[in-house]
Design a protein around this motif. Sequence first.
Motif, PDB file in Angstrom:
ATOM      1  N   GLY A  40      13.356  22.641  13.918  1.00  0.00           N
ATOM      2  CA  GLY A  40      14.511  21.864  14.337  1.00  0.00           C
ATOM      3  C   GLY A  40      14.801  20.693  13.411  1.00  0.00           C
ATOM      4  O   GLY A  40      15.955  20.313  13.217  1.00  0.00           O
ATOM      5  N   THR A  41      13.766  20.071  12.821  1.00  0.00           N
ATOM      6  CA  THR A  41      13.966  18.929  11.928  1.00  0.00           C
ATOM      7  C   THR A  41      14.164  19.344  10.481  1.00  0.00           C
ATOM      8  O   THR A  41      14.427  18.492   9.633  1.00  0.00           O
ATOM      9  CB  THR A  41      12.744  17.990  12.004  1.00  0.00           C
ATOM     10  N   GLY A  42      14.031  20.633  10.180  1.00  0.00           N
ATOM     11  CA  GLY A  42      14.173  21.086   8.792  1.00  0.00           C
ATOM     12  C   GLY A  42      15.544  20.784   8.219  1.00  0.00           C
ATOM     13  O   GLY A  42      15.677  20.322   7.073  1.00  0.00           O
ATOM     14  N   ALA A  43      16.598  20.993   9.000  1.00  0.00           N
ATOM     15  CA  ALA A  43      17.953  20.749   8.511  1.00  0.00           C
ATOM     16  C   ALA A  43      18.180  19.275   8.212  1.00  0.00           C
ATOM     17  O   ALA A  43      18.799  18.918   7.196  1.00  0.00           O
ATOM     18  CB  ALA A  43      18.970  21.244   9.540  1.00  0.00           C
ATOM     19  N   VAL A  48      18.817  14.657   4.244  1.00  0.00           N
ATOM     20  CA  VAL A  48      18.380  13.371   3.688  1.00  0.00           C
ATOM     21  C   VAL A  48      17.946  13.533   2.235  1.00  0.00           C
ATOM     22  O   VAL A  48      18.249  12.703   1.366  1.00  0.00           O
ATOM     23  CB  VAL A  48      17.233  12.795   4.546  1.00  0.00           C
ATOM     24  N   ALA A  49      17.235  14.627   1.942  1.00  0.00           N
ATOM     25  CA  ALA A  49      16.806  14.860   0.556  1.00  0.00           C
ATOM     26  C   ALA A  49      17.999  15.056  -0.363  1.00  0.00           C
ATOM     27  O   ALA A  49      18.011  14.580  -1.508  1.00  0.00           O
ATOM     28  CB  ALA A  49      15.885  16.078   0.505  1.00  0.00           C
ATOM     29  N   GLY A  50      19.034  15.722   0.121  1.00  0.00           N
ATOM     30  CA  GLY A  50      20.229  15.915  -0.700  1.00  0.00           C
ATOM     31  C   GLY A  50      20.936  14.611  -0.995  1.00  0.00           C
ATOM     32  O   GLY A  50      21.393  14.377  -2.126  1.00  0.00           O
ATOM     33  N   LEU A  51      21.020  13.731   0.010  1.00  0.00           N
ATOM     34  CA  LEU A  51      21.634  12.425  -0.217  1.00  0.00           C
ATOM     35  C   LEU A  51      20.842  11.597  -1.226  1.00  0.00           C
ATOM     36  O   LEU A  51      21.411  10.937  -2.102  1.00  0.00           O
ATOM     37  CB  LEU A  51      21.748  11.672   1.110  1.00  0.00           C
ATOM     38  N   GLY A  52      19.508  11.643  -1.095  1.00  0.00           N
ATOM     39  CA  GLY A  52      18.685  10.907  -2.045  1.00  0.00           C
ATOM     40  C   GLY A  52      18.834  11.421  -3.476  1.00  0.00           C
ATOM     41  O   GLY A  52      18.915  10.635  -4.429  1.00  0.00           O
TER      42      GLY A  52
END
Length: 548
Positions: A40-43, A48-52
């Motif tokens: 459930g938290t994978g998405a 967040v990783a993409g924004l970083g």
Amino acid sequence: MADGDGVGEAATAAASPPAPAPGLSPSLGWRERLRAGLAGTGASLWFVAGLGLLYALRVPLRLCENLAAVTVFLNSLTPKFYVALTGTSSLISGLIFIFEWWYFHKHGTSFIEQVSVSHLRPLMGGTESSISEPGSSSNRESETSRQNLSECKVWRNPLNLFRGAEYRRYTWVTGKEPLTYYDMNLSAQDHQTFFTCDTDFLRPSDIVMQKAWRERNPPARIKAAYQALELNNDCATAYVLLAEEEATTIVDAEKLFKQALKAGETIYRQSQQCQHQSPQHEAQLRRDTNVLVYIKRRLAMCARKLGRIREAVKIMRDLMKEFPPLTMLNIHENLLESLLELQAYADVQAVLAKYDDISLPKSAAICYTAALLKTRTVSDKFSPETASRRGLSTAEINAVEAIHRAVEFNPHVPKYLLEMKSLILPPEHILKRGDSEAIAYAFFHLQHWKRIEGALNLLQCTWEGTFHHVSVYPKKELPFFIHFTAGLCSSTAMIALLTHQFPEIMGVFAKANTMEKVEWESRTGSTTCGLDSASAEKLSLRFEHIVN
């Protein structure tokens, strides 16, 4: 179809070990919960990783310069471009809407929703929640949806006639086929589900019968059944096919079913002894169970048609005791009809008390039989004139309410019981709450309503006074995406038309909205698209110059 599924599921449930109690979770329960939480938290973690990553690469990618170039490009666009853009989007939305409408009417579902559920949601990590509280609202909603689904699907008629001894005799007399190709195709699927399994290759006779159930031509099926008997004289399914399709009388059909019963019991005992050796043996036991139940049920129906009603009742009761999980077979509907013929109304009430439950699928037989029992207590003395003067008694109110519930479930039945519509031979499959179920019920139960004095009179008064329009069930609701595309198409088309016809007014309207946004951003200190308030004001002036 439904029967085959019910037999297989019930046999599987009977052969499998009991499930653990709700309060006792297995040793690996915490691992499953952890895995579900991580899924459930994978998405969110990926987002967040993409924004970083985007922030870290803002300088090499020259995001600010590209954003400024996009702003200049947008400032140079003319109103004609926006008119063309809205017109094009309106055209595309209209094409999507037309395609969605056609797909929905042909397949009964939305194409976009189907693609989203089947392909996009698994890629995005969306799964059904497998961990829920026993009394949660999601469980209740799923139970309701499962109940609605069971009412909508096609069921095998519990009182279907014999093809050779009854349907074919009608063809001989009238020259017309009483069954449609669709109905016979569903029966062929039922037979393959009922009487075949993955281990048929072990017995040559079963291989021949597999081909027999797939044959469309009745003489070819009968010929294949004789070939199977030549290979194995104890082939129970071959006797079943001959009893159903070759026998021209109920007496002949009963003789063949008795031979099938003798062979089926022998095979069933052998399968019971080997059921735990492998999954293939378990599948074979399920198939042999289906065959045995089918044979006993048809023997009971033969006894009922030949006038040995008490014998038929005994066979049905024994069958329901021996295989209690097989409620989906609707053997209780056969039992209800036989008990009504015996006029054993107390026994009918006992059966209704057991099967007229909210957790079990409803049927016209259950609803209208319950109404018949309540009507029986008041129908002989009921008079509309008297009831209008003194009012309804408690028993009459209960009878009227029972008729209301029955008509609400299937409003097609009263026209057949009151002989306002002609009866035909019932089909082999029925649609719950549909006209086919009404025909199947009235064909066998009309005589029971006529036997009780005044019952049809009370039904007519109640039905005519309350229900005037026959409802349509099931009612298909348009999916969300059809409403969405229709709204998008209409709104964009309206904007394009207004912009083309009244460019000055639309320009003033756009200018006013832009100025209000700029003033609000200047007061709050926020910016749009990375621009400060001065740049935003310049952009507003540029837009005003383009509009003018």
